[in-house]
Design an enzyme around this catalytic site. Structure first.
Site, PDB file in Angstrom:
ATOM      1  CD  GLU A   1      -1.697  -2.359   1.697  1.00 26.79           C
ATOM      2  OE1 GLU A   1      -0.491  -2.595   1.954  1.00 26.79           O
ATOM      3  OE2 GLU A   1      -2.594  -3.197   1.886  1.00 26.79           O
TER       4      GLU A   1
ATOM      5  CG  PHE B   1      -9.789  -9.553  11.046  1.00 24.36           C
ATOM      6  CD1 PHE B   1      -8.560  -9.973  11.529  1.00 24.36           C
ATOM      7  CD2 PHE B   1      -9.999  -9.543   9.680  1.00 24.36           C
ATOM      8  CE1 PHE B   1      -7.556 -10.388  10.665  1.00 24.36           C
ATOM      9  CE2 PHE B   1      -9.002  -9.963   8.802  1.00 24.36           C
ATOM     10  CZ  PHE B   1      -7.775 -10.378   9.302  1.00 24.36           C
ATOM     11  CD  GLN B   2      -7.338  -7.151   7.479  1.00 28.15           C
ATOM     12  OE1 GLN B   2      -8.247  -6.849   6.719  1.00 28.15           O
ATOM     13  NE2 GLN B   2      -6.180  -7.653   7.060  1.00 28.15           N
TER      14      GLN B   2
ATOM     15  CG  MET C   1      23.064  11.572   2.423  1.00 29.74           C
ATOM     16  SD  MET C   1      24.277  12.604   1.555  1.00 29.74           S
ATOM     17  CE  MET C   1      23.290  13.254   0.211  1.00 29.74           C
TER      18      MET C   1
ATOM     19  CE  LYS D   1     -17.578  -6.359   4.016  1.00 30.04           C
ATOM     20  NZ  LYS D   1     -17.246  -7.696   4.509  1.00 30.04           N
TER      21      LYS D   1
END
Lengths: 574, 183
Positions: free
Chosen positions: A51, A113-114, A479, A163
């Site tokens: 993502e 969940f999630q 760097m 949802k």
């Protein structure tokens, strides 16, 4: 006229009305209804492999086109993975709309969940964010999100959608207007201030134009160019502003700041008037603030009032959109110029600037046995002629690319400037290539940043995106190594990157070509071959491992005291 | 020095957090905060008392004004304004000091809202320093329990409130060209 539609379909309809043609995303449990609606929808979905890269790709899409980039993730881990990409967009003011799924409204707060508090987590990572729990609010919110993302000082906006909103049905009526009473966008600039600014510009003896990302965002390059020619001032473009004044323009004296050119930094030190346009006086530009432009008055034009006098007090502030303000300044300049006679001060100033430019140009030594990183950038420059889209990761290669590759236009140089997110190069190139299918898009990465986004090689292959991935491979987190060498007695702590995969096998495993070049004599041919290949290409360029970026203004140093060549470590440490 | 900031904002979920988030992100502890609906139920008025370093003050007010949900944020510290606070307290008052306590309360204009054998519940309003004094004095009579309401303030100057008008949006399809970063 209204129509009973599911929330998921309403969302896609609103996106279509906003002109969205592409979404970069990754599906999951709570976005199932949305992805089901996408199944037979004309909007293209680019399935990335993480993502974070969806957010970076949406930025690449936006940065290369000026349109709003759209990314999409599921609840919980999907949303939290977006965060770096959102903060990155926030720092560089890139218009992105992020859509995230949230657990069903009645489960919020139950450790479902999630489930994660996406609305809370992303509050400070976005320009604005929304939590939508009622399907009837969805169309209004989506159009607000796009308006906020693209207007004023652009930035990321996140819409978290439960949802049940995707699943729920509502009578959909197209939104015709939105009302955000507290959202103030100042575009026009104050007429009196504009006139005074033009006068100051012509009265100055040693003017300096300091142009930044704001010019890119407001598409005001042509207006900038006119201003530069009317005032005839030396012009520096910041890391975010490269390309706004073509690198070939005679007034362009490169980038200022920590790794800026000698002429740019000496100019910024010696000037009596800084004309700051769409910039934010970043610490990487100013160096030690009390030694920055000590003799200069400041004209600061920015669309964001909070940028004015944030770092350096503006003697003449103008809040407005550069696209609107610059033509007005130019008009006054044209009116005043005939009355202005010789400008002997300016002549002397130019002589001085040219001397600085000649004294210490951005130069490097070539070698026969090993490819110098600067040589790599010069070759890319020679082959692309300032016309390719170059997406950079973060680190030494980013600085060399910024110093040595020309850009004739804005929106060709794409990099993570403010946040400095490693892993940005490849996914942003992916997004830029999706938006510009017929243009040469190059991702320049270090071996560190590249390994943060390797999974997206699959996305390149899947969608036939012919991105040329050039890995400047020095075997180090270069760097950090440079700073350890210079400021930490060369105690190299955790900067060695062993175990780089064989690029032929790696790219081959994903289904396209890869190659390693080590000898300077092969470099030009290898790059040309990669650029000519019709597909994606992974070119691993092994470069001199301990080369450092110069010029360099040490952290906390003054910009006129930059170090031009590799010094003895002790010299810098005092 | 405590800075009093008055904010007019939309009465929406998360709006308060956006304002306070600007302070907490910079490591400032909020000394007092009050918020309630205005005459227009869609708006709230918030008063924040917080000690901000002088060089960050203007910047922070600008950032508050930038928040989409904020209609107006004003620094009342150096402008004509009236600040008041409400205090509710319970004082334990044995027989011998009841009269004295009531006398003190009267001096400070406090009202008795409850009286029992153990003591009184008092209500006082006033500016912050005066209430500090009142609390100190009441403490000298023994154990007290105090709930302060937090500062509320009103500006004595009329401030012009500029609101953005509605923006046409979304209705027509295929007009994407015009929103390339410029509005």
């Amino acid at each position: 006229m209204s129509q009973l539609m599911s929330g998921a379909k309403i969302l896609l309809e609103c996106l279509a009305r906003e002109g969205v043609d592409t979404i970069f995303g990754y599906p999951g449990g709570v976005t199932l209804p949305l992805y089901d609606a996408m199944y037979d929808n004309p909007i293209r979905h680019i399935l990335v492999r993480h993502e974070q890269n969806a957010a970076f790709a949406a930025q690449g899409y936006s940065r290369s086109t000026g349109k709003v980039g759209v990314c999409c993730a599921t609840s919980g881990p999907g949303a939290t993975n977006l965060v770096t990409g959102l903060v990155d967009a926030m720092m560089d003011s890139i218009p992105v709309v992020a859509l995230t799924g949230q657990v069903t409204a009645k489960l919020i707060g139950s450790d479902a969940f999630q489930e994660a508090d996406t609305f809370g987590i992303t509050r400070s990572a976005t320009k604005h964010n929304y939590l939508v729990k009622n399907v009837n609010e969805l169309p209004q919110v989506i159009h607000e999100a796009f308006y906020i993302a693209a207007s004023g000082r652009p930035g990321p906006v996140l819409v978290d959608i439960t949802k049940d909103v995707f699943q729920g049905n509502a009578h959909y009526t197209p939104v015709t207007s939105i009302h955000l009473p507290g959202y103030k966008v100042y575009t026009e600039g104050h007429t009196g201030q504009i006139r005074r600014a033009a006068q100051m510009m012509l009265e100055a003896e040693r003017p300096m134009i300091y142009a930044g990302g704001g010019i890119v965002l407001s598409n005001a390059s042509a207006e900038l160019r006119e201003l530069v020619e009317l005032v005839d001032a030396p012009t520096v473009c910041t890391l975010m502003g490269l390309g706004t004044l073509g690198s070939e323009h005679p007034n362009f004296i490169s980038m200022p700041g920590m790794h800026g050119s000698y002429a740019a930094n000496m100019g910024m030190y010696g000037t009596d008037l800084i004309i700051a346009l769409g910039v934010r006086f970043d610490d990487r530009v100013t160096g030690r603030l009390n030694a920055f432009a000590p003799h200069a008055r400041i004209i600061h034009v920015d669309i964001d009032p909070a940028e004015i006098s944030k770092i350096r007090n503006a003697d003449l502030p103008i809040v407005g959109d550069l696209k609107r303000v610059l033509p007005k300044i130019n008009a006054v300049l044209k009116e005043l110029l005939p009355e202005v006679g010789e400008r002997p001060g300016l002549k002397a100033w130019w002589k001085q600037v040219r001397e600085w430019k000649a004294e210490h140009p951005l130069r490097y030594d070539t070698a026969d046995d090993v490819i110098k990183p600067q040589h790599l950038m010069r070759e890319i420059d020679r082959l692309t002629k300032g016309e390719a889209i170059v997406c950079s990761d973060v680190g030494q290669h980013q600085m060399w690319a910024a110093q040595l590759i020309r850009f004739n236009e804005p929106r060709l140089w794409i990099n993570s400037g403010g946040l400095g997110s490693m892993g940005f190069g490849l996914p942003s190139a992916l997004g830029a290539q999706v938006a510009n299918p017929n243009q040469l898009v190059i991702a320049i990465c270090g071996d560190g940043g590249f390994q943060m986004s390797i999974p997206e090689l699959a996305t390149l292959f899947n969608f036939g995106l012919p991105v040329k991935v050039i890995v400047m491979n020095n075997g180090y987190l270069g760097m950090v190594r440079q700073w350890q060498e210079l400021f930490y007695a060369n105690r190299l702590s955790q900067v060695t990157l062993d175990g780089f995969p064989d690029p032929v096998q790696l790219a081959g495993a994903y289904g396209f070509k890869g190659r390693t070049v080590e000898r300077p004599s092969e470099l030009a041919e290898a790059l040309a071959t990669a650029f000519a290949d019709p597909g994606p290409y992974l070119l691993n360029v092994k470069v001199a491992p301990t080369e450092n970026v110069f010029p360099m203004v040490p952290a906390g140093g003054a910009i006129n005291e930059m170090v031009l060549t590799p010094p003895q470590p002790a010299e810098l440490r005092k | 020095m405590l800075q009093i900031i008055s904010i007019l904002l939309e009465n929406k979920t998360g709006a308060l957090m956006r304002v306070t988030g600007l302070l907490t992100a910079r490591g400032y502890n909020i000394d007092s905060l009050t918020v309630a609906r205005t005459l227009d139920p869609e708006l709230s008025r918030m008063t924040i008392g917080v000690a901000i370093e002088p060089h960050q003050r203007r910047q922070l007010i600008k950032h508050m004004n930038k928040l989409i949900n904020v209609l107006q944020a004003t620094d009342l510290t150096d402008s004509p304004a009236v600040t008041r606070e409400l205090v509710l307290m319970r004082v334990r008052a044995p027989q011998e000091s009841r009269t004295a306590i009531l006398k003190e309360a009267e001096i400070f204009g406090a009202r008795v809202v409850d009286s029992t054998l153990e003591g009184f519940a008092l209500e006082a309003t006033g500016d912050i320093e005066k209430l500090d004094e009142f609390i100190d004095i009441m403490r000298s009579y023994g154990e007290i329990e105090v709930t302060r309401g937090g500062a509320v303030a009103v500006s004595l100057e009329s401030k012009k409130l500029r609101l953005s008008p509605p923006v046409p949006r979304g209705a027509e399809e295929g007009k994407s060209e015009e929103k390339n970063g410029v509005i």
